[in-house]
Design an enzyme around this catalytic site. Structure first.
Site, PDB file in Angstrom:
ATOM      1  N   HIS A  96     -10.838  -4.473  10.560  1.00 57.49           N
ATOM      2  CA  HIS A  96     -11.439  -4.312   9.239  1.00 57.49           C
ATOM      3  C   HIS A  96     -12.711  -3.463   9.261  1.00 57.49           C
ATOM      4  CE1 HIS A  96      -8.743  -7.620   8.292  1.00 57.49           C
ATOM      5  NE2 HIS A  96      -8.978  -7.428   7.017  1.00 57.49           N
ATOM      6  N   GLU A 155       0.812  -1.228   0.000  1.00 49.73           N
ATOM      7  CA  GLU A 155       0.000   0.000   0.000  1.00 49.73           C
ATOM      8  C   GLU A 155       0.843   1.274   0.000  1.00 49.73           C
ATOM      9  OE1 GLU A 155      -0.978  -2.705   1.549  1.00 49.73           O
ATOM     10  OE2 GLU A 155      -3.024  -2.998   0.834  1.00 49.73           O
TER      11      GLU A 155
END
Ligand SMILES: Cc1ncc(C[n+]2csc(CCOP(=O)(O)OP(=O)(O)O)c2C)c(N)n1
Ligand SMILES: [Mg+2]
Lengths: 352, 326
Positions: free
Chosen positions: B129, B60
């Site tokens: 998450h 990322e």
């Protein structure tokens, strides 16, 4: 080898140690950086330059040797230790000094300072302040070159501490994976602030890290501008012609403290080491080479030095004359640079 | 008017912009061969090829930076984060590189980039998450932050985001991808920074954005049965925030509930309330109430998760409270 050879021709021939005109050009570039930064130190002491200010003194052969192998349309990106690379790339001493003084005519209009020199005219994509953070940007520029089918090269300078950051690994992996035209140059000056390389990296020949990314790699002496040209030349050629990235470790040494607020030597490196290293001053090495080859007289050298000192003085005068940002009272803001400047360039007001 | 999913609205927006401008490309994990982790980019690889639909390694920080670098030299990247939870690893590039480059360079290097992906909680994905990041991102000068709640808004705003010359963080919702709504065939753009009055009412304002727009609309439907009419202000853009739309609504209703998915402390709602107290102080008939996630990491167990999340009953209770009905 004569002075009539074109710059382009010279660039394809990396180590013409006998080329007097080229050598003079390089001496001029390196000496300009040195004289410029000596005055930076003075300006810092006088409070004309503030914040963090990292000098490049001792490393000039790396910037000059590298830039001498590039085309104007190639790209360059580096760290906060950016004065030398900026000048070697052809940014004007005036625009750099004015930026250091925080003035309106600075290359980054007084918004960046010492660590953030930018210049779209010379494709100088900035000095960046987060260790490792600019390396993915370099991979992105390499990606853009490939995307457009161009033959430019992206050169990314970094300190040796960068090899321990995650950003370095992520960026080099993608550059190797996608075969991007990047040359990653580690300026190994042995220390990241006060931490010696051996105390920070599990391996000491750090160019070997390129192996992990299937990347050609090399190491060279960064005090010898001819060695830099040779190594960078090969890497640039490989990037331009074959779109293969290279990891290059250039071994150099910083003669000053980490920044203007740090001691030159002390707990982390003994004075004796510094003195030993300063015997290999890159400018002295080139100068001596030229004098021995009969390419430079004492008189020429003196003239060059005086000329460069005058250029640096001119940049100082220019910076001082350039409008200042409002300092104390916004109501008394200088009319040349009203406080609106503060809010300019937060957002671009265009859409495509 | 055709009815399509939020997912397809996003896909159509990116596809149209890629057809229009060959500097636009899509990059991220699983966007190409796998056709998108959430299938937003279905068919893209086949249509545009691998140079413009780029699968990345799980990296990322790296690929966010690749996008910023490419944007510096003239491309217009759309960077997909599989979810914004993972974008935390990339925040240095979003904040220190993308948001500041124009400023640090004295206006020389603009960064026309979109960072996009699902934001906030889905179902029982637990702590790592299930997080809504808009208040973090909206804190940063130099970024624009968008959180559309409907397919129509998603398409029009994403097209504008791609055409904008600034870095835009575009927050979608896993729970929104399958929701449907009317989206015209003809091209349209929605300007960034403009709220939308999704429903008109004179008794109380609900100011919200993103996934919570649906909750606000349901609350308005239910309350209407009791004769309580809600003004639903969908911010759509968190930064720059449409302060006028907030003021206009609150000056009309004199009461406000601020509803968001994220946490309370320093949340988006805190900013909205600040605008209200500054612009509407004399118009308020009751203190403003905020509805948000509980001040805990998101738990896994169904009942605990329900307790933690802002939802319809909590939104309705808040309206009743600002109306002094309970
Ligand atoms: C991510 C990050 N951590 C720490 C710092 C503070 N810092 C600035 S320069 C520096 C040392 C970097 O050394 P090196 O990469 O070898 O470059 P050099 O200064 O020697 O040119 C540190 C620790 C920073 N700027 N960014
Ligand atoms: Mg170092």
């Amino acid at each position: 080898m004569t002075a009539t050879r074109t710059a382009a021709k010279r660039k394809s021939d990396p180590a013409p140690q006998g080329d007097a005109a080229l050598n003079l050009e390089m001496l001029r570039s390196m000496l300009l950086q040195r004289r410029f930064e000596e005055r930076c130190a003075e300006a810092y002491a006088l409070g004309k330059i503030g914040g963090f200010c990292h000098l490049y003194i001792g490393q000039e052969a790396v910037s000059t040797g590298t830039m001498s192998m590039l085309r104007p349309d190639d790209y360059v990106i580096t760290t906060y230790r950016d004065h030398g690379p900026a000048l070697a790339r052809g940014m004007t001493p005036r625009s750099v000094m004015a930026e250091l003084f925080g003035r309106q005519d600075g290359c980054s209009r007084g918004k960046g300072g010492s660590m953030h020199l930018f210049d779209a005219n010379t494709n100088f994509l900035g000095g960046h302040g987060i260790v490792g953070g600019h390396v993915p940007l370099a991979t992105g520029v390499g990606f853009a070159i490939k995307y457009r089918g161009g033959d430019q090269v992206m050169v990314c300078f970094m300190g040796e501490s960068v090899v321990n950051t995650g950003a370095f690994h992520e960026a080099l992996n993608m550059a190797g994976l996608w075969k991007l035209p990047c040359v990653f140059i580690i300026e190994n000056n042995r220390y990241g602030m006060g931490t010696a390389l051996e105390r920070a990296s599990a391996i000491h020949d750090i160019y070997e890290r390129g192996a992990a990314y299937n990347m050609p790699r090399n190491q060279c002496d960064g005090q010898d501008v001819f060695a830099v040209r040779q190594a960078v030349g090969e890497a640039v050629e490989r990037a331009r012609k074959e779109q293969i990235p290279t990891l290059l470790e250039i071994r150099t040494y910083r003669f000053m403290g980490h920044s203007m607020s740090d001691a030159v030597s002390g707990t982390y490196r003994p004075k004796s080491e510094l003195e030993e290293q300063m015997k290999r001053d890159p400018i002295t090495l080139l100068r001596t080479h030229m004098q021995e080859a009969g390419q430079l007289t004492d008189e020429q050298l003196q003239k060059l030095d005086e000329e460069l000192k005058a250029i640096v003085q001119d940049s100082w005068d220019f910076a001082e004359a350039s409008p200042e940002l409002p300092v104390e009272d916004f109501a008394e803001a200088s009319p040349e640079l009203p406080v609106e400047a503060l809010y300019e360039d937060v957002y671009a007001d265009t859409t495509t | 008017m055709p009815v399509i999913t939020y997912r397809d609205a996003l896909g159509a927006a990116i596809r149209e912009e890629m057809q229009r401008d060959d500097r636009v490309f899509l990059m991220g994990e699983e966007v190409a061969v796998y056709q998108g982790a959430y299938k937003v980019s279905k068919g893209f690889l086949q249509e545009f090829g691998e140079m413009r639909v780029v699968d990345t390694p799980i990296t990322e920080l790296g690929f966010a930076g690749v996008g910023v670098g490419a944007a510096m030299v003239g491309l217009r990247p759309v960077i997909e984060f599989m979810t914004w939870n993972f974008a935390l690893l990339a925040l240095d590039q979003v904040v220190n590189a993308a948001a500041k480059m124009l400023y640090m360079s004295g206006g020389q290097y603009k960064i026309p980039i979109v960072f996009r992906g699902p934001n906030g909680a889905a179902l029982q994905l637990s702590a790592q998450h299930s997080q809504a990041w808009e208040s973090w991102l909206a804190h940063i000068p130099g970024l624009k932050v968008i959180a559309p709640g409907t397919p129509y808004d998603a398409k029009g705003l994403l097209k504008s985001a791609i055409r904008d010359d600034n870095p835009v963080c575009f927050l979608e919702g896993e729970m929104l991808y399958n929701t449907k709504g009317e989206v015209p065939d003809e091209e349209y753009l929605i300007p960034l920074g403009k709220a939308d009055l999704k429903r008109q009412g004179e008794h109380c304002s609900i100011i919200t954005h993103g996934k919570m727009v649906l909750v606000a609309m349901q609350a308005a439907d239910q309350l209407a049965k009791e004769g309580i009419n809600i003004d639903v202000v969908d911010l759509r853009t968190i930064r720059p925030m449409d302060v006028e739309a907030i003021g206009e609504s609150v000056r009309k209703t004199n009461r406000a509930v601020v509803l968001e998915e994220g946490w309370e402390i320093c949340g988006v709602g805190a900013q909205v309330v600040d605008y209200i107290q500054r612009d509407c102080f004399d118009y308020l008939d009751a203190p403003v109430i905020r509805v948000h996630q509980a001040d805990t990491p998101m738990p896994y167990a169904k009942g605990l998760e329900r307790a933690a999340k802002p939802d319809l009953p909590k939104a309705i209770a808040a309206v009743r409270k600002v109306m002094y009905l309970d």
